[in-house]
Design a protein around this motif. Sequence first.
Motif, short mmCIF file in Angstrom:
data_model
loop_
_atom_site.label_atom_id
_atom_site.label_comp_id
_atom_site.label_asym_id
_atom_site.label_seq_id
_atom_site.Cartn_x
_atom_site.Cartn_y
_atom_site.Cartn_z
N GLU A 121 0.68 -1.18 0.10
CA GLU A 121 0.08 0.12 0.03
C GLU A 121 0.67 1.26 0.13
O GLU A 121 0.56 2.19 -0.64
CB GLU A 121 -0.98 -0.10 1.39
N LEU A 170 -7.86 9.50 -5.49
CA LEU A 170 -8.85 9.09 -4.27
C LEU A 170 -8.24 7.83 -3.99
O LEU A 170 -8.41 6.93 -4.55
CB LEU A 170 -10.16 9.34 -4.64
N SER A 172 -7.66 4.33 -1.22
CA SER A 172 -8.27 3.63 0.13
C SER A 172 -7.15 2.45 0.43
O SER A 172 -6.68 1.97 -0.31
CB SER A 172 -9.58 3.29 -0.17
N GLU A 174 -6.10 -0.43 3.72
CA GLU A 174 -6.64 -1.41 4.68
C GLU A 174 -5.71 -0.95 5.92
O GLU A 174 -6.09 -1.34 6.93
CB GLU A 174 -6.20 -2.81 4.51
N ASP A 176 -3.26 2.50 7.97
CA ASP A 176 -3.02 4.11 7.94
C ASP A 176 -1.76 4.37 7.15
O ASP A 176 -0.90 4.92 7.99
CB ASP A 176 -3.28 4.43 9.39
N PRO A 198 -8.97 0.71 8.41
CA PRO A 198 -9.24 1.38 6.90
C PRO A 198 -8.93 2.71 6.94
O PRO A 198 -9.45 3.42 7.79
CB PRO A 198 -10.70 1.06 6.64
N SER A 199 -8.44 3.20 6.06
CA SER A 199 -8.01 4.81 5.86
C SER A 199 -8.21 5.26 4.27
O SER A 199 -8.15 4.45 3.68
CB SER A 199 -6.60 5.00 6.23
N HIS A 200 -8.62 6.44 3.96
CA HIS A 200 -8.75 7.26 2.85
C HIS A 200 -7.79 8.33 2.71
O HIS A 200 -7.73 9.16 3.84
CB HIS A 200 -10.13 7.39 2.69
N ALA A 217 -14.50 8.33 6.37
CA ALA A 217 -15.44 7.42 5.41
C ALA A 217 -16.34 8.03 4.55
O ALA A 217 -16.72 7.57 3.32
CB ALA A 217 -15.77 6.11 6.09
N ALA A 220 -14.75 10.30 1.78
CA ALA A 220 -14.25 9.31 0.84
C ALA A 220 -15.62 8.91 0.11
O ALA A 220 -15.45 8.84 -1.39
CB ALA A 220 -13.69 8.13 1.11
N HIS A 224 -15.90 9.75 -3.92
CA HIS A 224 -16.01 8.70 -5.16
C HIS A 224 -17.28 8.67 -5.90
O HIS A 224 -17.19 8.60 -7.19
CB HIS A 224 -16.00 7.20 -4.25
#
Length: 272
Positions: A121, A170, A172, A174, A176, A198-200, A217, A220, A224
């Motif tokens: 990631e 944008l 996303s 799993e 940070d 979860p982070s965005h 969330a 995001a 999206h």
Amino acid sequence: MDSRSLDDLQRWFQTVVTHPAGVSDAATELNDFLTASSQQSAEDRVTVYARSYWARLLECLREEHPLVRAAVGDAAFDALAVGYLQACPSKSYTLAQLGERFAAYLAEHRPDDDFSAAVVELARLERNINEVFDLAGGETLGFLGPDDLAAVPVGSRADVRLAPLPTFRLLSFEHDVNDWYTRLRAAASEVQLPARRPSHVALSRREFIIRRHPLSAIQAALLHAIVDGTPLGDAIAIAVEQHPADLEELAASLENWFAAWAAAGFFQGIAP
């Protein structure tokens, strides 16, 4: 040496120098194209160029992924990079495309553990940052101004579609990863595993400066929907449907969100 055209010689030389398996495996006609010198064999002479070529590619990947390198260590990074270059050799005239499949390669070959998943990631984030840096953005295409939405009649704003800039991304994750990225930049020896949650994050560029924007969330989800071309009214409804517990947050902050996003350079303007 056989009489060959310059074009034949150039094509042969490129094939040999760039061959992932090395000069010895690629140069089946070595002595037909090149002679030995007083101090080097024909293979040794070509190997000098091949080593320089692969060293340059490796250096490019190091420069593109300094934080992945910091996270895993120099030796491990170089081993991963060499494996990637052999599996996915450069096929573009520009080295800007060299690392476009690096994160995918790491995902396919990683061990099944949290640290390796986070590294993949992190590679995705670094690659996207590099891509955003090179794309045409609002500096030439224009930015959505603070008065653009205000100029739309109140009764029509729910039907407005916003056009994101090419420099808006944008993402996303799993883990940070955005926080880990910040910590790695502050201390290159920091390899502590990022939190698994979860982070965005949104990427934007303004005045040729790239910024990372952590998102909730519901933020995001809203963005999206906007990126998918959904009118604002429907995009808000989608975000609330996906995150009903965050309705109060959205209602209290929506105007401020759009003002901040426009100022950050998320949008080019109102889509036709």
